[in-house]
Design a protein around this motif. Structure first.
Motif, short mmCIF file in Angstrom:
data_model
loop_
_atom_site.label_atom_id
_atom_site.label_comp_id
_atom_site.label_asym_id
_atom_site.label_seq_id
_atom_site.Cartn_x
_atom_site.Cartn_y
_atom_site.Cartn_z
N ARG A 265 0.85 -1.19 0.00
CA ARG A 265 0.00 0.00 0.00
C ARG A 265 0.89 1.24 0.00
O ARG A 265 1.76 1.38 0.85
N ILE A 266 0.66 2.12 -0.96
CA ILE A 266 1.37 3.39 -1.01
C ILE A 266 0.70 4.33 0.00
O ILE A 266 -0.49 4.63 -0.13
N LEU A 267 1.45 4.77 0.99
CA LEU A 267 0.91 5.68 1.99
C LEU A 267 1.14 7.14 1.61
O LEU A 267 0.35 8.01 1.97
N LEU B 196 3.87 5.95 -8.96
CA LEU B 196 3.18 5.42 -7.78
C LEU B 196 3.64 4.00 -7.49
O LEU B 196 2.89 3.04 -7.60
N ASN B 197 4.91 3.88 -7.13
CA ASN B 197 5.52 2.60 -6.82
C ASN B 197 6.83 2.88 -6.10
O ASN B 197 7.32 4.00 -6.13
N LYS C 96 6.47 6.36 0.73
CA LYS C 96 6.28 5.62 1.98
C LYS C 96 5.30 4.48 1.68
O LYS C 96 4.24 4.71 1.11
N VAL C 97 5.70 3.26 2.06
CA VAL C 97 4.97 2.06 1.69
C VAL C 97 4.70 1.21 2.93
O VAL C 97 5.55 1.10 3.82
N GLY D 290 8.53 -7.92 -4.30
CA GLY D 290 8.25 -8.73 -5.48
C GLY D 290 8.00 -7.90 -6.72
O GLY D 290 7.35 -8.34 -7.65
N LEU D 291 8.54 -6.68 -6.77
CA LEU D 291 8.28 -5.76 -7.86
C LEU D 291 9.54 -5.50 -8.68
O LEU D 291 10.61 -5.27 -8.11
N THR D 292 9.40 -5.55 -10.00
CA THR D 292 10.51 -5.25 -10.91
C THR D 292 10.07 -4.18 -11.89
O THR D 292 8.87 -3.89 -12.03
#
Length: 199
Positions: free
Chosen positions: A30-32, A76-77, A95-96, A146-148
């Motif tokens: 979740r992007i805060l 947005l990542n 912030k995530v 888990g993001l590329t």
């Protein structure tokens, strides 16, 4: 490449085995908060700084053509922005929240391109990217979230699944399946080779 349980010496970044992604587990990030300063693609719209704090699970972003909606969506990542998209003194700070932990990731362009990956905990803040390198930042983002870059391009529509070559589509399906299909693919390839030799 983790050389011991708590520290990856080759990239000067701390990684705990418990933080690594299990491909069969649920991934929830979740992007805060997102802050972009001196981001070139928004500067064309005369935006020096944007501070985005989503308040609901679903957000609608409305603006005229060329106002920066796509630029905002592309950032947005937690991935670092492309260096050429930043003006001198520019930065991205995100912030995530992920699996009960909160992280702040930042990338700043001054004389050098410096990155930071902070895990917030009850015992204080821990800098995971001690070397401040982009390589370490991307490796930790992949291991923890888990993001590329490839996956992000697919999610935001810069890469279209239907435009990919069949072999690339197969690779993506195998990656998303969460199952190890290497043995099945080797058997299939061996069978296909024997069949083509027989014909």
């Amino acid at each position: 490449i983790v050389t011991d349980a708590n520290y990856d010496h080759s990239y000067k970044c701390k990684l705990k085995n418990s933080d690594c992604i299990n491909p069969n587990s649920e991934i929830a990030m979740r992007i805060l908060e997102l802050e972009l300063h001196r981001y070139k693609l928004l500067a064309f719209s005369a935006v020096e700084t944007i501070h985005y704090c989503p308040t609901e699970d679903t957000q609608i972003i409305i603006g005229t053509n060329g106002s920066g909606k796509s630029s905002l969506m592309n950032e947005l990542n937690p991935l670092p922005p492309v260096k050429t998209n930043m003006l001198e003194g520019g930065y991205k700070k995100v912030k995530v929240e992920h699996r009960g932990k909160t992280y702040t990731l930042s990338s700043k362009l001054d004389k050098h391109y410096k990155h930071s990956f902070i895990e917030h905990s009850e015992n204080g803040d821990i800098e995971l990217n001690e070397g401040g390198t982009g390589v370490a930042q991307k490796i930790m983002i992949e291991k923890i979230f888990g993001l590329t870059v490839e996956l992000m391009k697919l999610w935001v529509g810069r890469t279209r699944f239907t435009d990919l070559a069949p072999i690339k589509r197969r690779d993506w399906i195998l990656r998303f399946s969460g199952s190890d299909l290497d043995y099945a693919m080797r058997v299939f390839s061996a069978f296909k080779n024997e069949y083509s030799d027989a014909v």
